[in-house]
Design a protein around this motif. Structure first.
Motif, short mmCIF file in Angstrom:
data_model
loop_
_atom_site.label_atom_id
_atom_site.label_comp_id
_atom_site.label_asym_id
_atom_site.label_seq_id
_atom_site.Cartn_x
_atom_site.Cartn_y
_atom_site.Cartn_z
N CYS A 145 0.84 -1.20 0.00
CA CYS A 145 0.00 0.00 0.00
C CYS A 145 0.88 1.25 0.00
CB CYS A 145 -0.93 0.03 1.22
SG CYS A 145 -2.19 1.33 1.13
N LYS A 146 0.46 2.23 -0.79
CA LYS A 146 1.23 3.48 -0.89
C LYS A 146 0.78 4.51 0.14
CE LYS A 146 -1.84 5.49 -4.42
NZ LYS A 146 -1.93 5.94 -5.83
N LYS A 147 -0.27 4.21 0.91
CA LYS A 147 -0.80 5.17 1.87
C LYS A 147 -0.33 4.86 3.28
CE LYS A 147 -3.17 7.66 -1.01
NZ LYS A 147 -4.62 7.78 -1.05
N SER A 148 -0.39 5.88 4.15
CA SER A 148 0.14 5.77 5.51
C SER A 148 -0.95 5.97 6.55
CB SER A 148 1.26 6.79 5.73
OG SER A 148 2.29 6.63 4.79
N CYS A 149 -2.11 5.36 6.35
CA CYS A 149 -3.23 5.51 7.29
C CYS A 149 -2.79 5.03 8.68
CB CYS A 149 -4.44 4.72 6.81
SG CYS A 149 -4.97 5.19 5.14
N ASN A 150 -3.03 5.86 9.68
CA ASN A 150 -2.46 5.63 11.01
C ASN A 150 -2.99 4.38 11.72
OD1 ASN A 150 -0.68 7.82 11.09
ND2 ASN A 150 -2.32 9.23 11.67
N TYR A 151 -4.12 3.86 11.27
CA TYR A 151 -4.75 2.73 11.94
C TYR A 151 -4.45 1.39 11.26
CZ TYR A 151 -7.94 3.60 8.09
OH TYR A 151 -8.45 3.80 6.84
N CYS A 152 -3.88 1.40 10.07
CA CYS A 152 -3.88 0.22 9.21
C CYS A 152 -2.60 -0.59 9.31
CB CYS A 152 -4.11 0.64 7.76
SG CYS A 152 -4.23 -0.77 6.63
N GLY A 153 -2.74 -1.89 9.47
CA GLY A 153 -1.61 -2.78 9.64
C GLY A 153 -0.82 -3.08 8.38
N ILE A 154 -1.32 -2.64 7.20
CA ILE A 154 -0.53 -2.82 5.98
C ILE A 154 -0.11 -1.47 5.40
CG2 ILE A 154 -1.60 -5.04 5.46
CD1 ILE A 154 -3.15 -3.61 3.18
N ARG A 155 -0.15 -0.43 6.23
CA ARG A 155 0.22 0.91 5.78
C ARG A 155 1.66 0.94 5.27
NH1 ARG A 155 2.85 4.17 9.81
NH2 ARG A 155 1.59 5.98 9.29
N LYS A 156 1.95 1.90 4.41
CA LYS A 156 3.31 2.11 3.94
C LYS A 156 4.23 2.36 5.13
CE LYS A 156 4.43 6.09 2.25
NZ LYS A 156 4.50 7.29 1.36
N GLY A 157 5.35 1.67 5.15
CA GLY A 157 6.30 1.85 6.24
C GLY A 157 6.09 0.92 7.41
N CYS A 158 4.97 0.20 7.42
CA CYS A 158 4.71 -0.74 8.50
C CYS A 158 5.64 -1.96 8.32
CB CYS A 158 3.25 -1.19 8.47
SG CYS A 158 2.63 -1.74 10.07
N ASP A 159 6.24 -2.40 9.37
CA ASP A 159 7.24 -3.47 9.29
C ASP A 159 6.53 -4.82 9.28
OD1 ASP A 159 9.61 -4.82 9.21
OD2 ASP A 159 9.97 -4.67 11.37
N LEU A 160 6.04 -5.22 8.12
CA LEU A 160 5.36 -6.50 7.99
C LEU A 160 6.37 -7.61 7.76
CD1 LEU A 160 2.34 -5.64 5.65
CD2 LEU A 160 2.28 -6.09 8.09
N PRO A 161 6.10 -8.81 8.29
CA PRO A 161 7.01 -9.94 8.05
C PRO A 161 7.12 -10.28 6.58
CG PRO A 161 5.46 -10.43 9.83
CD PRO A 161 5.00 -9.16 9.19
N HIS A 162 6.02 -10.07 5.84
CA HIS A 162 6.03 -10.51 4.44
C HIS A 162 5.07 -9.66 3.61
CE1 HIS A 162 6.11 -13.02 0.92
NE2 HIS A 162 4.84 -13.36 1.04
N ARG A 163 5.59 -9.00 2.60
CA ARG A 163 4.75 -8.32 1.62
C ARG A 163 4.55 -9.27 0.44
NH1 ARG A 163 2.32 -3.30 3.12
NH2 ARG A 163 3.77 -2.23 4.54
#
Length: 436
Positions: free
Chosen positions: A157-175
């Motif tokens: 995701c290219k957006k940085s919504c403050n509530y979202c677990g797949i937001r840009k910059g969120c440190d996900l184990p796997h994209r």
């Protein structure tokens, strides 16, 4: 359009004819609005044209010239006859009784009315609210619970919504991004279950450009004839048009909140006016238009939820997903409290009363904080369940919030059974015995 004037409804044979009629009537300077078709005149997912009765004859003359199939009906209010009689012995506040009387007579509820309903903490009033919503649900859309399958095909995701677990910059184990063959395999699994509508959902991921998506939609349509819902975020009007022409029937673009300040605080790189504009484009293009909100956002008040519900009504939204806010790890909101189950249920009930002939999902978010949440939602006005049909190897990587409940067909069947509702006949399941 002035709500105090008498109105009529134009119901056309197809969406294409409806859009053509809408365009030419507007070109003749007649004020119209696109609205979900009242249940007595058409299906839950269709759109009709509302206009003031004084313009009926002129509209008929216009439509006769373009030779399309249509019917014009009076815009009748839906009454709940006998409601007040059934509440005679109930100990309800005067303000609550006044609103129940308005509902019985089919009068539109005001923001103040909605606030009263959402604010009530009296057990008997809450019970009455839920009962009225469930009665309207039964009379308007019946006992069938629609089952749909969601394929979450990308968690970029290219957006940085403050509530979202797949937001840009969120440190996900796997994209991940699913390719066309993987998506089609998941679609075919839904077809084997008899499911008729697939929801293609992702973050706002520009990797899937319009040309790629159109190719996918055309293939799904050609091979399966399924209804297709897209939930891919904000695009241009032209993109929405191309996707509609390629086979998309429905589009889910949640507003999340109609409070501009809250919207801007939770969406640091989104524009409130652009979100509203996108919803208007989807409506104009004849999509079955989806939206929704979150209950329990930081700074949210009861009045904000009331405004959300009125927005759904005024925008003519067909599908309304209402779920609690749930914090997601690694986001700016990860330590905030979860939204209330009871307030979510009250919002679902009031939305059924206000918006009437719409799809109301028993949301995954509600099931994620209350194991019995979907059954409860079905008992207060909801009529749809969305299965998580993402391939198992990707499911845990599409975590919009913590402890997401991966709704499967077994849990959906349990919710339907326990709420004394019925499964659609199109399902092809060996284990649906005992459920009508």
């Amino acid at each position: 359009m002035n709500n105090d004037n008498q109105k009529v409804i134009i119901v056309c044979g197809t969406t294409t004819e409806m859009l053509k009629a809408d365009s030419i009537i507007r070109d003749n300077h007649i004020e119209v609005d696109l609205v979900p078709t009242p249940s007595q005149y058409g299906s839950i997912c269709s759109t009709s044209i509302a206009l003031e009765e004084v313009n009926k004859i002129t509209a008929e003359r216009i439509l006769e010239k373009i030779k399309i199939k249509y019917n014009i009906y009076p815009y009748r209010v839906r009454k709940l006859l006998g409601l007040m009689e059934s509440l005679k012995k109930a100990k309800l506040s005067t303000a609550f009784q006044v609103i129940m009387n308005k509902i019985e007579m089919g009068h539109e509820l005001t923001k103040d009315d909605i606030v009263v309903l959402l604010n009530t903490e009296e057990p008997k009033e809450i019970e009455t609210l839920y009962s009225v919503a469930d009665r309207l649900r039964k009379e308007i859309v019946g006992d069938i619970v629609e089952i749909r399958g969601a394929i979450e095909f990308s968690n970029y995701c290219k957006k940085s919504c403050n509530y979202c677990g797949i937001r840009k910059g969120c440190d996900l184990p796997h994209r991940y991004r699913m390719d066309e063959d993987e998506i089609m395999e998941a679609v075919h699994q839904l077809v084997e279950m008899g499911i008729r509508t697939v929801i293609l959902q992702s973050g706002e991921d520009d990797y899937y450009d319009t040309e790629m998506l159109c190719g996918l939609l055309k293939k799904i349509k050609k091979v399966t004839k399924m209804g297709i819902t897209l939930s891919i975020g904000e695009r241009s009007r032209f993109d929405y048009l191309l996707l509609r022409e390629a086979g998309a029937n429905n589009f889910l673009l949640k507003i999340e909140t109609t409070n501009r300040k809250i919207f801007e605080s939770i969406h640091p790189d989104n524009d409130y006016d652009q979100r509203i504009q996108c919803a208007k484009w989807l409506k104009e293009l004849g999509y079955v238009n989806g939206s929704g909100n979150m209950i329990g956002l930081p700074g949210q008040k009861i009045e904000d939820i009331a405004e959300d519900i009125l927005y759904f009504k005024e925008m003519g939204i067909h599908m309304i997903g209402i779920g609690p806010f749930i914090p997601a790890p690694g986001t700016p909101y990860e330590d905030l409290p979860t939204g209330s189950v009871e307030m979510t249920l009250k919002a679902i009930a009031v939305t059924r009363i206000v918006c009437k002939n719409v799809f109301l999902p028993a949301t995954t978010a509600l099931a994620s904080i209350d194991p019995d949440g979907q059954r409860k939602a079905l008992e207060v006005g909801a009529n749809t369940i969305m299965l998580i049909s993402t391939p198992e190897k990707y499911r845990t990587s599409y975590q919009l919030y913590k402890n997401k409940n991966m709704i499967d067909i077994e849990s959906a069947l349990e919710a339907v059974k326990n709420s004394n509702r019925k499964l659609p006949k199109y399902l092809k399941l060996p284990n649906k015995e005992g459920i009508q």
